[in-house]
Design a protein around this motif. Structure first.
Motif, PDB file in Angstrom:
ATOM      1  N   MET A   1       0.842  -1.190   0.000  1.00  0.00           N
ATOM      2  CA  MET A   1       0.000   0.000   0.000  1.00  0.00           C
ATOM      3  C   MET A   1       0.881   1.245   0.000  1.00  0.00           C
ATOM      4  SD  MET A   1      -2.844   1.233   2.840  1.00  0.00           S
ATOM      5  CE  MET A   1      -3.884  -0.177   2.569  1.00  0.00           C
ATOM      6  N   ASP A   2       0.481   2.241  -0.787  1.00  0.00           N
ATOM      7  CA  ASP A   2       1.185   3.507  -0.828  1.00  0.00           C
ATOM      8  C   ASP A   2       1.152   4.153   0.569  1.00  0.00           C
ATOM      9  OD1 ASP A   2       0.615   6.712  -1.271  1.00  0.00           O
ATOM     10  OD2 ASP A   2       2.220   5.913  -2.538  1.00  0.00           O
ATOM     11  N   LYS A   3       2.266   4.823   0.933  1.00  0.00           N
ATOM     12  CA  LYS A   3       2.390   5.394   2.278  1.00  0.00           C
ATOM     13  C   LYS A   3       1.296   6.432   2.550  1.00  0.00           C
ATOM     14  CE  LYS A   3       6.201   3.056   2.997  1.00  0.00           C
ATOM     15  NZ  LYS A   3       6.203   2.251   1.758  1.00  0.00           N
ATOM     16  N   LYS A   4       1.044   7.270   1.577  1.00  0.00           N
ATOM     17  CA  LYS A   4       0.008   8.287   1.751  1.00  0.00           C
ATOM     18  C   LYS A   4      -1.362   7.638   1.897  1.00  0.00           C
ATOM     19  CE  LYS A   4      -1.974  12.442  -0.321  1.00  0.00           C
ATOM     20  NZ  LYS A   4      -1.952  13.374  -1.473  1.00  0.00           N
ATOM     21  N   GLU A   5      -1.647   6.623   1.073  1.00  0.00           N
ATOM     22  CA  GLU A   5      -2.928   5.923   1.170  1.00  0.00           C
ATOM     23  C   GLU A   5      -3.085   5.264   2.544  1.00  0.00           C
ATOM     24  OE1 GLU A   5      -3.078   3.144  -1.997  1.00  0.00           O
ATOM     25  OE2 GLU A   5      -3.302   4.659  -3.574  1.00  0.00           O
ATOM     26  N   HIS A   6      -1.972   4.742   3.050  1.00  0.00           N
ATOM     27  CA  HIS A   6      -1.998   4.112   4.367  1.00  0.00           C
ATOM     28  C   HIS A   6      -2.420   5.121   5.435  1.00  0.00           C
ATOM     29  CE1 HIS A   6       0.381   1.813   7.725  1.00  0.00           C
ATOM     30  NE2 HIS A   6      -0.920   1.693   7.858  1.00  0.00           N
ATOM     31  N   ILE A   7      -1.805   6.287   5.434  1.00  0.00           N
ATOM     32  CA  ILE A   7      -2.133   7.317   6.428  1.00  0.00           C
ATOM     33  C   ILE A   7      -3.564   7.800   6.251  1.00  0.00           C
ATOM     34  CG2 ILE A   7      -1.572   9.637   7.241  1.00  0.00           C
ATOM     35  CD1 ILE A   7       0.461   7.463   8.018  1.00  0.00           C
ATOM     36  N   GLU A   8      -3.994   7.983   5.022  1.00  0.00           N
ATOM     37  CA  GLU A   8      -5.356   8.485   4.775  1.00  0.00           C
ATOM     38  C   GLU A   8      -6.402   7.452   5.190  1.00  0.00           C
ATOM     39  OE1 GLU A   8      -5.154   9.589   0.679  1.00  0.00           O
ATOM     40  OE2 GLU A   8      -4.440  11.624   1.126  1.00  0.00           O
ATOM     41  N   ARG A   9      -6.087   6.165   5.017  1.00  0.00           N
ATOM     42  CA  ARG A   9      -7.019   5.128   5.484  1.00  0.00           C
ATOM     43  C   ARG A   9      -7.161   5.180   7.000  1.00  0.00           C
ATOM     44  NH1 ARG A   9      -6.439   0.488   7.885  1.00  0.00           N
ATOM     45  NH2 ARG A   9      -4.204   0.314   7.508  1.00  0.00           N
TER      46      ARG A   9
END
Length: 558
Positions: A1-9
């Motif tokens: 998973m992309d790092k930004k997507e991880h944080i946004e999730r």
């Protein structure tokens, strides 16, 4: 998973504003203010987290940097991965943390990092491709409702942050993991700079804080134009000796010894009954326990007692042990890591401490550099802030070990060790002056070089000497050293203040004075002539005078 997507999730999951999130937010606020009520604790928690981030046990260097608005903390350890982010964005949950089962990691409760929110309401984490923050005053929350943001669990809700959104306050090293804390909030008249300064000052004043950390070997503190440092240096690769430096000045030198003991099956079974928040899975699965003792060197290279020594669980607790050295072990602690929990494991740890204590004293007694100081390092009864339950366990265990293990160097041969209960301290120096009088007792005399002999159970005192005086007088007459014995007795009575009425009465009944008839008599039955020349009296009178040889003892001695 992309790092930004991880944080946004994670933001979407945590950033809800419903009844559950309000309850969680209130619980977080209460726990943080209760558990971490001292601002100094954040520094220890940051050190622990950095120490747990080692890569293949490589040394870690950490840096604190502070100005009038921000604090930056960075370390050279492993960067954040998926599990680390999940763990730091949760509260007291262990399913996403490797610390749950890894005995080489100190933390396991999942709440330590929350201590930073005592000093900052906006915290940035920059770790390679991860860049996010925890922000109590996040604009989107405030814009929705003036009070609504207060009910968000913001301490576990990450907000993705672009690199160009970071405050331009310090030059950040991208190869390091960095935490950035905003210390000043003008809108609420909050300024935690002074608190952080004081916490860092305490850290500089207590360099032995890092003594038992597994991987951190250097701390640098940058403030304004000043740079301070703490360094832990091992003298040799094969040595157990370490030196602590503050700003390249040697502050203390330590001997650190380790012991590993197998966990009995009975203790292992009882651990399984403890809740996970009290006892981590890694400890329940462990087969052995490791202890470390740190002994302080004095200026002359000899071991010395450490006063007010606290227990360590890799970092210092607030529990004073009463021991003359530092102890580090996997204790089970309260949430703020300062107090010992009352349970079977910590009780077992004190049993291990007592056993290792006496085993080490035996080893030191066979070392020419440490043998004279073993009693200095002996503590039979703990007098610190340890609970009675633990002190009782320690006392009963150490008494058993004292009865089994010899560690007192003897006078006859310092490598011939005596047990604590049988060794005798010759307080008078009698057996050094008369080595052939009582060979049986002389074999039990502790080495005269041994320090702190007041800690021994048995002492050869003036009273003890009088109990054997008749026997010793007869032996000295045979060995032609009776006059020396009387001189020794006179000098000893003078030196020890012969004022005890019971002792004086006792000595008056002892037949140790040699008469002119070459027999021993007590002082009430022997006469001293007016002059040095004895007069002849009829034997029918039964008058015994002191032996003529006694009159030759110099007046200065008498």
């Amino acid at each position: 998973m992309d790092k930004k997507e991880h944080i946004e999730r994670l933001f979407d999951e945590r950033g809800k504003n419903d009844k559950n999130s309000t309850t969680l937010a209130n619980t977080l606020d209460k726990d943080i203010q209760t558990v971490f009520n001292s601002p100094e604790k954040f520094a220890l928690e940051l050190l622990q987290n950095a120490d747990d981030a080692a890569i293949d046990n490589q040394p870690i260097h950490v840096t604190f940097q502070i100005n009038q608005r921000y604090l930056a903390f960075s370390h050279t350890g492993r960067h954040f991965d998926y599990q680390d982010v999940e763990a730091i964005c949760d509260n007291a949950q262990q399913q996403f943390t490797r610390k749950k089962t890894d005995l080489s990691k100190t933390g396991f409760k999942g709440i330590g990092f929350k201590s930073v929110f005592v000093i900052s309401y906006r915290v940035y984490i920059i770790s390679r491709n991860y860049c996010f923050r925890f922000d109590r005053d996040y604009a989107k929350w405030r814009n929705n409702d003036s009070d609504r943001f207060r009910r968000y669990p913001w301490q576990i809700t990450p907000i993705w942050t672009q690199q160009n959104q970071l405050p331009k306050v310090f030059e950040l090293n991208k190869s390091h993991v960095t935490f950035l804390f905003q210390l000043v909030d003008e809108t609420r008249s909050v300024n935690n700079v002074e608190k952080v300064y004081n916490a860092l000052k305490i850290l500089m004043q207590t360099p032995n804080t890092i003594l038992f950390l597994r991987n951190i070997q250097e701390i640098t503190i940058r403030q304004h134009n000043r740079i301070d440092s703490i360094q832990l240096r091992k003298l040799f690769d094969t040595s157990n000796q370490y030196e602590l430096y503050v700003n390249d000045t040697l502050k203390s030198k330590w001997l650190i010894r380790s012991d590993e003991q197998q966990i009995p099956n009975e203790i292992h079974q009882k651990l399984q009954r403890l809740p996970d928040q009290e006892c981590p899975t890694k400890l329940k699965q462990a087969t052995s326990v490791n202890l470390k003792f740190a002994f302080l060197f004095g200026e002359e290279g000899t071991l010395k007692a450490h006063h007010k020594a606290v227990l360590f669980c890799y970092l210092p607790t607030q529990m004073y042990s009463g021991l003359p050295f530092l102890v580090n072990g996997d204790f089970l602690l309260s949430a703020d890591r300062t107090q010992l929990l009352t349970n079977i494991w910590n009780e077992y740890m004190f049993r291990c401490i007592a056993k290792f204590h006496i085993a080490l004293l035996h080893e030191f007694a066979l070392n020419e550099y440490y043998c004279d100081h073993v009693l200095l390092l002996l503590t039979r009864r703990l007098k610190g802030t340890i609970s009675q339950q633990f002190t009782d366990v320690y006392s009963s265990t150490i008494d058993i070990e004292l009865a089994k293990i010899a560690f007192i160097p003897s006078h006859i041969n310092q490598w011939q060790l005596l047990k604590w209960g049988e060794a005798i301290s010759d307080d008078l120096g009698f057996f050094e002056a008369f080595p052939s009088i009582d060979l049986t007792k002389r074999k039990l005399i502790a080495s005269y070089r041994l320090e702190n002999q007041s800690k021994l159970l048995s002492h050869f005192t003036l009273l003890k000497l009088t109990e054997n005086l008749e026997q010793y007088s007869e032996i000295c007459i045979e060995k032609s050293c009776y006059g020396k014995l009387i001189e020794f007795l006179i000098n000893t009575c003078s030196s020890f203040g012969y004022t005890d009425r019971e002792l004086r009465t006792h000595m008056q009944k002892i037949s140790f004075l040699l008469t002119d008839q070459n027999k021993l008599s007590n002082s009430s039955a022997v006469y001293l002539p007016v002059s040095r020349k004895l007069k002849e009296y009829p034997s029918i009178l039964g008058i015994d005078f002191i032996h003529p040889a006694m009159l030759e003892i110099p007046d200065s001695v008498k």
